[in-house]
Design a protein around this motif. Structure first.
Motif, mmCIF file in Angstrom:
data_model
loop_
_atom_site.group_PDB
_atom_site.id
_atom_site.type_symbol
_atom_site.label_atom_id
_atom_site.label_comp_id
_atom_site.label_asym_id
_atom_site.label_seq_id
_atom_site.Cartn_x
_atom_site.Cartn_y
_atom_site.Cartn_z
ATOM 1 N N TYR A 147 -5.475 -1.774 -0.620
ATOM 2 C CA TYR A 147 -4.854 -3.019 -0.170
ATOM 3 C C TYR A 147 -3.731 -2.700 0.813
ATOM 4 C CZ TYR A 147 -2.221 -7.328 -0.191
ATOM 5 O OH TYR A 147 -1.553 -8.445 0.211
ATOM 6 N N CYS A 191 0.234 -11.201 0.419
ATOM 7 C CA CYS A 191 0.525 -11.137 -1.012
ATOM 8 C C CYS A 191 1.610 -12.141 -1.385
ATOM 9 C CB CYS A 191 0.979 -9.729 -1.397
ATOM 10 S SG CYS A 191 2.623 -9.331 -0.774
ATOM 11 N N GLY A 207 -1.973 -13.983 -4.784
ATOM 12 C CA GLY A 207 -2.270 -12.751 -5.512
ATOM 13 C C GLY A 207 -3.557 -12.863 -6.311
ATOM 14 N N VAL A 211 -6.594 -10.160 -6.362
ATOM 15 C CA VAL A 211 -6.980 -9.458 -7.587
ATOM 16 C C VAL A 211 -8.432 -9.805 -7.969
ATOM 17 C CG1 VAL A 211 -6.523 -9.374 -10.054
ATOM 18 C CG2 VAL A 211 -4.630 -9.185 -8.432
ATOM 19 N N CYS A 229 4.327 -5.593 -2.063
ATOM 20 C CA CYS A 229 2.963 -5.921 -2.487
ATOM 21 C C CYS A 229 2.796 -5.569 -3.961
ATOM 22 C CB CYS A 229 1.930 -5.121 -1.694
ATOM 23 S SG CYS A 229 1.940 -5.437 0.056
ATOM 24 N N LEU A 233 1.779 -8.215 -6.946
ATOM 25 C CA LEU A 233 0.472 -8.115 -7.608
ATOM 26 C C LEU A 233 0.610 -7.642 -9.049
ATOM 27 C CD1 LEU A 233 -1.601 -6.557 -4.695
ATOM 28 C CD2 LEU A 233 -1.596 -8.934 -5.450
ATOM 29 N N GLN A 237 0.805 -10.672 -12.166
ATOM 30 C CA GLN A 237 -0.616 -10.714 -12.529
ATOM 31 C C GLN A 237 -0.861 -11.499 -13.819
ATOM 32 O OE1 GLN A 237 -4.141 -7.601 -13.259
ATOM 33 N NE2 GLN A 237 -2.841 -7.056 -11.551
ATOM 34 N N ILE A 252 -2.144 -1.847 -10.649
ATOM 35 C CA ILE A 252 -1.784 -1.713 -9.234
ATOM 36 C C ILE A 252 -1.098 -0.356 -9.076
ATOM 37 C CG2 ILE A 252 -0.669 -2.864 -7.284
ATOM 38 C CD1 ILE A 252 -2.538 -4.740 -8.843
#
Lengths: 307, 672
Positions: A147, A191, A207, A211, A229, A233, A237, A252
């Motif tokens: 990413y 993001c 996000g 994902v 980022c 993320l 999450q 991540i």
């Protein structure tokens, strides 16, 4: 030993401590002497550059001047946002002599704007052979989604070494660790950047798309090169799953953690236990793989003997 | 009596206003060697010319100076008048006292003095002029047309219809070019094959046309009217004279899964193949990379497998041992009609911007339902792999939403081609129309930057596409696309409503840029013509000599010169035919004798002139120098364009440009 100036930026001592913990040993293993700039200060990210242009150039220029005084021609700024601020400031001053002059007056120290700033992907790509050579625990079979977000490849011309639309540098680094970079669609999506607190809802929505797509592509983890980022993320999450059937979380990882794992470093030493999304399952899969590999090799060897 | 005659023209007020022409004539009359000097209101008029003719005949003048306008304007007029009076026209020179004098000066006295000086200088020059003869060159009345697309076909037929022989060379096994692969054509939607196939057959049957398909021009030497072309006839492995095109060999060939190039790889063909059923000539070709026997030979195997085609052929036409044949042909004029290529984005890169990877964001070659315009033509064609049904490549289903993306690679100086590919706006509108006609519940969506529909019936066609065929036109570019489930998701921006657009399409058609053939530069070198900054062949003048090149006798037709649609290509081809026929209609080629000459005795044979000559006009000849032979330079007057570069570079000063000898130039300077 190669010597490189190092600009950590604020996150390396706070939210992205694990980036710091993983990157420094990796660079050491690659035979690079990392020299942190003395008395470095804010790069101007997130607030300064939306407040006033002069401030947004003068803040990074102070750090560039420190690097110049230390005799560095290149400095590594592993945070994508720091990199962007430093590189943009450098370019603006190179293109606009009047601005450079004004900044010089503010800095009140000699400054020739001669230092080149390099980001994490360009830096690792330039050591790709060494990375490949120092892999002791190949991440064979691990599927990773690379990413990039925005600042590692944009604006084009500032972050210039990769294709701004279809970048491949992270994939090449991941491939050097013998992991498999997956083909997916969201590598360049936003993001949410610095909006994590101001517009949390938007950050969660953006996000979630990232994902979900990584998961759909079969990735076991997402790889990033930017603390912001990572934060969006990783931290958000859990909130992404709210109100729907919960999907398995996806860790991540910083690109330096991935390289470190391939170099056989312990997950804990790389800060893998400090993430919000647990990396345990990922590490267990990896450990099984690690144990399986030599056995397979022995098995094959035995077969050969028999054959 | 002899001497130089001077004729001073007033050009009405043009010269007379600021130059005292009477005084100029008087002054020249006093100049040594001038036996006659008069002025007249309009020297180029018939009475003016009569005045000159009369003086020449009565006074037996040796040479003439006309003090008037620029030689660009009337040198031809006056030299013609000289010839009519029985005098060598190259003994007439002009002194430019209009553009170089009267038009740019106000002071009458000074202007008059300058006019006298200019005229005197020209008198001194003309006294050293030699009586030159017009160069006459024989013409080989036979045209070579390179490329058998619609432009080449049209040019060949037009020239042949005028009664001249044509050699049509096509590198593919069949003529027809891109047009033979198109479905319908804009703006009238007539079927491409239906209008082209009869023309292809005409080519094959025309008694004046010799068709060399599956052949390439390797070399061109010589000059206008007298070229020699070296042509490679590639081995088909089928003896053309014996084959009757029955097709039995194609059916028996066991290798049947080679992607068909004509179908853009969507259909399959056998190893011995005819590219499409209407091919001209209808003679199969063995693809040596696909054929089992040739593959065995390439491996070095001594076995000769298969041979099914030999068994199938009732006429013993298969010849595995056929090899390429090199032939040379004498040619008078060359028509280059080699066409274009579509830009395969993310796969080939324009040499102008190698630093960029280029257009990977459009997923071309990765997302199966992203295709280019030529793919769509085959999908829409009744003779195509789907029988004219619009079915998408990934799963063969009928797409219900098709996005058409214009300007992919065109009008993008940053990473693509700076120019407009010209044909895409129209073919996209045509594609949207064809799609709407074939899939009644389908929605065509077109993303565009501008719609450029300049052409007869073009704008009306686009309006119909929008209004009657309900195509949705969105002004804005697609930033990226990717596969989302079984759809292709596009992210774009509508610049008219200033809103981001996300569209899930079933299929995407990219209107990729029209590019020059990848080997166009190499061909240009072989033909000694030049290419422009984009790699297309360069015309001699963009407006006034659009079908000629800077090499006399080599002409351009169709999309090899710039992106062109069918009407433009055909018009250009007919224009070229007009030029070629005009050339062949002359008894002899006449050229001004303003060419370089080498004094062989003085030539040291360094051949610097050969390296400097932009036209390849320097030849090597052997000189018998008092019994010893040596190699010296000679100028081929047929190729020399009279630029004088060789004269400037010659270290032994043995090259002179006729009409501009050192003697003449120095005399003119001394006469000032």
């Amino acid at each position: 030993m190669k010597r490189v100036g190092f600009y950590p930026g604020c996150t390396f001592r706070s939210t992205a401590k694990e980036y710091d913990m993983s990157l420094l040993p990796v660079l050491e293993r690659l035979g690079i002497e990392v020299v942190e700039l003395p008395d470095w200060s804010c790069c101007g990210a997130t607030s300064a550059h939306v407040t006033q242009e002069l401030l947004s150039v003068a803040l990074p220029a102070r750090n560039l001047a420190i690097a110049e005084a230390q005799g560095f021609d290149t400095i590594l700024a592993p945070c994508a946002a720091c990199f962007s601020r430093l590189a943009v400031a450098q370019r603006k001053m190179a293109e606009r002599p009047a601005l450079a002059q004004r900044v010089q007056e503010i800095l009140d120290r000699p400054f020739g704007n001669s230092v080149k700033v390099i980001n994490i992907t360009d830096f690792l790509i330039s050591h790709l052979t060494e990375i490949g050579a120092s892999v002791t625990t190949p991440l064979q079979g691990m599927k990773l989604a690379c990413y990039y977000g925005c600042l590692l490849v944009r604006p084009h011309g500032v972050a210039h070494s990769d294709d701004p639309e279809v970048p491949t540098s992270m994939e090449r680094i991941v491939a050097a660790t013998k992991a498999t970079p997956v083909k997916w669609n969201m590598a360049l999506e936003c993001c949410g950047g610095g909006m994590s607190f101001a517009r949390t809802g938007s950050v969660i929505r953006l996000g979630r798309a990232i994902v979900d797509d990584a998961r759909a592509a079969g990735a076991q983890a997402l790889v990033v090169g930017c603390p912001m980022c990572h934060n969006n993320l990783d931290l958000r999450q859990k909130a992404m799953e709210k109100g729907r059937e919960t999907k398995p979380p996806i860790p991540i990882l910083f690109i330096s953690q991935v390289v470190g794992l391939a170099m056989g470093m312990a997950p804990k030493s790389l800060g893998a236990n400090l993430h919000f999304v647990s990396t345990r399952d990922f590490m267990e899969t990896l450990a099984r793989l690690d144990r399986a590999l030599p056995e397979t090799a022995t098995h094959k060897a035995t077969n050969k003997e028999v054959g | 009596m002899g001497g130089v005659g001077v004729f001073v023209c007033h050009c009405g007020e043009n010269i007379g206003k600021s130059v005292d022409c009477v005084r100029v004539a008087e002054a020249l009359r006093q100049h040594p060697g001038v036996s006659h000097a008069v002025d007249y209101k309009y020297m180029c008029s018939e009475p003016g010319q009569a005045l000159m003719r009369q003086a020449i005949q009565e006074k037996g003048l040796d040479a003439v100076v006309v003090a008037a306008c620029s030689p660009h304007m009337h040198e031809k007029t006056f030299r013609k008048a000289m010839a009519a009076a029985g005098m060598n026209p190259f003994l007439c020179e002009m002194a430019n006292i209009r553009e170089h004098c009267s038009w740019i000066h106000d002071d009458r006295e000074e202007a008059t003095q300058k006019a006298i000086a200019l005229t005197t200088s020209t008198v001194e020059r003309v006294r050293h002029n030699r009586a030159l003869e017009t160069i006459r060159i024989p013409i080989e009345r036979r045209a070579l047309v390179i490329g058998g697309g619609v432009a080449g076909i049209q040019a060949a037929l037009d020239i042949a219809e005028a009664g001249y022989e044509v050699l049509l060379v096509e590198r593919q096994p069949s003529i027809g070019g891109h047009m033979s692969a198109l479905s319908e054509t804009f703006p009238t939607l007539d079927c491409s094959q239906c209008i082209l196939t009869p023309r292809m057959v005409e080519v094959a049957q025309h008694p004046k046309i010799r068709l060399l398909a599956y052949a390439e021009v390797e070399e061109l030497s010589g000059y206008v009217g007298n070229f020699v072309a070296t042509i490679r006839r590639k081995a088909r492995s089928v003896i053309a004279e014996r084959c009757n095109g029955c097709g039995a060999c194609l059916e028996r060939c066991p290798v049947k899964k080679i992607p068909n190039e004509f179908e853009q790889g969507m259909g399959k063909r056998s190893a011995i193949y005819v590219p499409f059923p209407q091919a001209v000539p209808n003679i199969p070709t063995i693809d040596r990379e696909g054929c089992l026997r040739f593959k065995a030979r390439a491996r070095g195997s001594t076995k000769e497998p298969c041979g099914k085609c030999v068994e199938a052929c009732g006429r013993d036409a298969i010849d595995f041992d056929q090899s390429d044949e090199i032939i040379t042909e004498k040619i008078g004029a060359v028509v280059v009609a080699t066409g274009y290529e579509l830009y395969r984005i993310a796969q080939d890169q324009p040499p102008e911007s190698p630093q960029l990877q280029g257009y990977g964001e459009y997923g071309y070659g990765e997302v199966p339902d992203v295709i280019d315009g030529l793919h769509f033509e085959r999908l829409a064609s009744a003779s195509g792999p789907t029988g004219g049904k619009i079915l998408r490549p990934s799963d063969g289903r009928e797409p219900k939403t098709v996005a058409f993306l214009q300007c992919i690679g065109s009008r993008d100086p940053a990473k693509g081609m700076a120019y407009c590919s010209k044909i895409c706006c129209m073919y996209v509108a045509k594609h949207a129309t064809l799609y709407a006609h074939k899939v009644h519940d389908g929605q065509p969506v077109v993303f565009y930057m501008d719609v450029r529909a300049g052409g007869k019936g073009y704008e009306e066609f686009v309006r119909r596409t929008i209004v009657e065929d309900r195509a949705q036109y969105i002004r804005g570019r697609v930033s990226r696309l990717y596969r989302a489930g079984d759809k292709v998701r596009l992210h774009a921006f509508d610049t008219l409503s200033a809103e981001p657009v996300i569209l899930d399409a079933d299929m995407v058609v990219l209107a990729t840029a029209v590019r020059p053939r990848s080997d166009a530069r190499a061909l240009a070198q072989r033909l000694q013509i030049s290419t422009d900054e984009n790699g297309f062949f360069r015309e001699a003048h963009p407006k006034l000599r659009p079908v000629e090149t800077n090499t006399a006798g080599v002409f351009l037709a169709g999309a090899c010169q710039a992106p062109r649609d069918i009407p433009d290509s055909v018009a250009m081809a007919s224009a070229v035919a007009g030029k070629v026929v005009g050339l062949f209609a002359k008894e002899m080629l006449e050229r001004e004798p303003i060419v370089a000459m080498v004094q062989a005795q003085l030539c040291i044979g360094c051949f610097n002139c050969e390296r400097a000559c932009p036209y390849g006009a320097i030849e090597h000849v052997t000189l018998d120098d008092h019994g010893a032979t040596r190699e010296v330079a000679r100028v081929n007057p047929g190729k020399c364009m009279g630029c004088g570069t060789c004269q400037a570079i010659c270290r032994s000063k043995c090259v002179e440009l006729e009409g501009y000898t050192d003697e003449q130039i120095f005399a003119a300077i001394m006469g000032l």
